[in-house]
Enzyme design. Sequence first.
Site, mmCIF file in Angstrom:
data_model
loop_
_atom_site.group_PDB
_atom_site.id
_atom_site.type_symbol
_atom_site.label_atom_id
_atom_site.label_comp_id
_atom_site.label_asym_id
_atom_site.label_seq_id
_atom_site.Cartn_x
_atom_site.Cartn_y
_atom_site.Cartn_z
ATOM 1 C CG HIS A 96 -1.954 -1.081 1.168
ATOM 2 N ND1 HIS A 96 -3.089 -1.067 1.929
ATOM 3 C CD2 HIS A 96 -2.031 -2.217 0.452
ATOM 4 C CE1 HIS A 96 -3.815 -2.138 1.677
ATOM 5 N NE2 HIS A 96 -3.179 -2.862 0.779
ATOM 6 C CG ASP A 119 15.770 3.214 -18.035
ATOM 7 O OD1 ASP A 119 16.418 4.079 -17.412
ATOM 8 O OD2 ASP A 119 15.942 2.976 -19.245
ATOM 9 C CG HIS A 168 -6.417 -3.332 -2.976
ATOM 10 N ND1 HIS A 168 -6.550 -4.665 -3.232
ATOM 11 C CD2 HIS A 168 -5.650 -3.255 -1.856
ATOM 12 C CE1 HIS A 168 -5.897 -5.368 -2.324
ATOM 13 N NE2 HIS A 168 -5.343 -4.539 -1.478
HETATM 14 O O1 LIG Z 1 -4.353 -5.417 0.922
HETATM 15 C C1 LIG Z 1 -4.384 -5.752 2.097
HETATM 16 C C2 LIG Z 1 -5.412 -5.195 3.004
HETATM 17 O O2 LIG Z 1 -6.180 -4.237 2.276
HETATM 18 C C3 LIG Z 1 -3.321 -6.693 2.585
HETATM 19 O O3 LIG Z 1 -2.215 -6.543 1.718
HETATM 20 C C4 LIG Z 1 -2.824 -6.431 3.976
HETATM 21 O O4 LIG Z 1 -2.492 -5.123 4.116
HETATM 22 C C5 LIG Z 1 -1.659 -7.352 4.237
HETATM 23 O O5 LIG Z 1 -2.245 -8.538 4.547
HETATM 24 P P1 LIG Z 1 -1.374 -9.796 5.035
HETATM 25 O O6 LIG Z 1 -0.371 -10.132 3.967
HETATM 26 O O7 LIG Z 1 -0.676 -9.408 6.339
HETATM 27 O O8 LIG Z 1 -2.425 -10.874 5.232
#
Ligand SMILES: O=C(CO)[C@@H](O)[C@H](O)COP(=O)(O)O
Length: 231
Positions: A96, A119, A168
């Site tokens: 994120h 690149d 997301h």
């Molecule tokens: O996208 C998400 C939540 O929105 C996930 O990427 C979590 O942020 C990480 O989850 P885990 O890998 O710890 O289960």
Amino acid sequence: MLKELKKAVYEANMELPRRELITYTWGNVSGIDREKGLFVIKPSGVDYDKLKPEDMVVMDLQGNKVEGELNPSSDTATHLELYKAFEGVGGIVHTHSPMATSWAQAGRALPCYGTTHADYFYGEIPCARNLTEEEIREGYEKNTGKVIIETLKGRNPMYVPAVLCKNHGPFTWGTDAANAVHNAVVLEEIAKMNLMTEILNPSVVPAPQSMQDKHFLRKHGPNAYYGQNQS
Ligand SMILES: O=C(CO)[C@@H](O)[C@H](O)COP(=O)(O)O
């Protein structure tokens, strides 16, 4: 089992906080051994400062856990869909990271405004559509993978090793886990530079195709010649 791959995937996961691509547990990295038909992924919800190589979870290509005490990442089904669809992929990252996630939340693709982008990524980095309510009910993570695959239809996923998932965040991939993280770092830098570019020049257009071709193909094309591998 897969001790070396677990170590490599652990190291790749630890690069995410080192590169400030994640806060808390907001991300995950996996790596695959295609000969064994197994992949290794970070466990779900474990603080990075508590993570150990032996915590990595081993999965098969049917989505079954074959080794590990902990539950695999909640995004495991997305990684699995991408491994099955993209044969050249050896590692996958989801984060994120703030800038790339901001473009994903805005529903914006990342145009290629310069050679830094060219690149690493051939053409724009797309933003995948939202899942339908039915797709969410049926399986959010699995269908996130399917929408990523749909978004890159007709393009070489090794030429565009990233997709922004709308509302997301980004998924990137590469030849192995470390390369996938490298692409995630570059993606975040491109997202930052693109935002500043559009602020400085709201009428900015993508870089000329000839420039994009030269920069990408010299490193990744069939006759790559960049760096020390020049004849
Ligand atoms: O996208 C998400 C939540 O929105 C996930 O990427 C979590 O942020 C990480 O989850 P885990 O890998 O710890 O289960």
